[in-house]
Design an enzyme around this catalytic site. Structure first.
Site, short mmCIF file in Angstrom:
data_model
loop_
_atom_site.label_atom_id
_atom_site.label_comp_id
_atom_site.label_asym_id
_atom_site.label_seq_id
_atom_site.Cartn_x
_atom_site.Cartn_y
_atom_site.Cartn_z
CG ASP A 179 -2.53 0.80 0.79
OD1 ASP A 179 -2.28 1.37 -0.08
OD2 ASP A 179 -2.74 1.36 2.67
CG ASN B 166 -8.13 -1.83 -4.74
OD1 ASN B 166 -7.02 -2.58 -4.75
ND2 ASN B 166 -8.09 -0.93 -3.86
C1 IPE Z 1 -4.79 -2.77 0.55
O1 IPE Z 1 -4.83 -1.53 -0.10
C2 IPE Z 1 -5.16 -3.97 -1.26
C3 IPE Z 1 -4.03 -3.25 -1.81
C4 IPE Z 1 -3.23 -2.88 -2.11
C5 IPE Z 1 -4.18 -4.75 -3.23
P1 IPE Z 1 -6.32 -0.19 -0.64
O2 IPE Z 1 -5.11 0.94 -0.90
O3 IPE Z 1 -7.56 -0.95 -1.09
O4 IPE Z 1 -6.69 -0.66 0.86
P2 IPE Z 1 -7.37 0.46 2.18
O5 IPE Z 1 -8.29 1.14 0.83
O6 IPE Z 1 -6.65 1.78 2.55
O7 IPE Z 1 -8.30 -0.02 3.26
C1 IPE Z 2 -1.89 0.00 -3.37
O1 IPE Z 2 -1.38 1.54 -2.86
C2 IPE Z 2 -2.16 -0.03 -4.30
C3 IPE Z 2 -3.81 -0.92 -4.72
C4 IPE Z 2 -4.28 -0.61 -3.93
C5 IPE Z 2 -3.76 -1.19 -6.19
P1 IPE Z 2 -2.51 2.46 -3.36
O2 IPE Z 2 -3.45 2.84 -4.84
O3 IPE Z 2 -3.78 2.13 -2.55
O4 IPE Z 2 -2.04 4.16 -2.99
P2 IPE Z 2 -2.45 4.92 -1.60
O5 IPE Z 2 -3.24 3.79 -0.37
O6 IPE Z 2 -3.69 5.74 -2.41
O7 IPE Z 2 -1.06 5.70 -1.23
MG MG Z 3 -3.71 2.70 -0.68
#
Ligand code: IPE
Ligand code: IPE
Ligand code: MG
Length: 229
Positions: free
Chosen positions: A14, A62
């Site tokens: 993340d 997602n």
């Molecule tokens: C968790 O990250 C999912 C992945 C890393 C694929 P998210 O960014 O989707 O999680 P939340 O929304 O902060 O809980």
């Molecule tokens: C994790 O990074 C990747 C996926 C969930 C696909 P994020 O896209 O959630 O990055 P942040 O949390 O917005 O920084």
């Molecule tokens: Mg995230």
């Protein structure tokens, strides 16, 4: 000091978006950089004798992101599959997927089938990509399978056999980068006794030194499993 066995490390990758935003770049650049750091991290884990590495790359939730971002992520998945296919076969790493991937375009599914081919090779390690994966979805899938088969009583062993991870041990350590301290629907069943490691480092900044730090921290944990020692 008690030394803990460690077989399976799972990572909630993340922080890609924030990494990009901090640099005034589009979120896509964060995802791209996030992909770039994967080989170094996976290699370091395997060098430390970890047999199973799971990467949470795309969750069922997602899917509620903007179409453009989802398309970018799919393109990156395709790019990664093209790039790593030969590499992982050479290094005797087995690649597999968990999650509901049937919705993916046919050509991509074909590619996945090719790189996850289960031949007679003896693998040194397994890299598992969690794509369109949700712990709740996984559990509901099992329940639906049971209903279909008219089964009205099961035990834990039977239940586990119906999960995506039937061939994979439960994660010993779950690492989450990006500062949030939550599971975000990842491996709800399998994480019952996983050790959690949270770091504020954003995924694109995570490197092999961070892997060592996490493994060292894990070694200090006392895994009780509900018992008194
Ligand atoms: C968790 O990250 C999912 C992945 C890393 C694929 P998210 O960014 O989707 O999680 P939340 O929304 O902060 O809980
Ligand atoms: C994790 O990074 C990747 C996926 C969930 C696909 P994020 O896209 O959630 O990055 P942040 O949390 O917005 O920084
Ligand atoms: Mg995230």
């Amino acid at each position: 000091m008690k030394t803990n066995d460690i077989n399976h490390v799972a990572i909630i990758m993340d922080g890609n978006g924030r990494w990009a935003e901090q640099r005034n770049l589009p979120r896509f650049s964060g995802h791209k950089k996030g992909l770039d750091v994967i080989p170094e991290v996976v290699e370091e884990l395997i060098n430390n004798k970890i047999k199973y590495v799971t990467l949470f790359a795309f969750s069922t939730e997602n899917n509620f992101r903007p179409e453009e971002e989802k398309e970018n992520l799919l393109n990156l998945l395709e790019f990664a599959l093209n790039k790593v296919a030969k590499e992982i076969q050479k290094n005797k790493i087995k690649l597999s997927f968990i999650g509901d991937i049937e919705y993916l375009p046919k050509h991509l599914l074909k590619k996945i089938k090719n790189v996850t081919r289960n031949d007679e090779v003896k693998y040194d390690a397994e890299l598992i990509i969690a794509w369109n994966y949700g712990g709740r979805q996984e559990i509901i899938n099992v329940v639906n399978k049971l209903i279909k088969q008219n089964i009205n009583h099961i035990d834990e062993t039977h239940f586990e056999k119906l999960l995506y991870t039937s061939e994979i041990p439960n994660p010993d350590l779950i690492i989450r980068t990006g500062g949030q301290q939550r599971i975000s629907n990842f491996m709800l069943w399998q994480s019952a006794y996983s050790e959690m490691y949270f770091t504020t480092k954003l995924w694109p900044d995570f490197n092999k030194k961070d892997v060592i730090k996490a493994l060292k921290d894990f070694k200090k944990r006392n895994r009780n499993y509900g018992k008194t020692n």
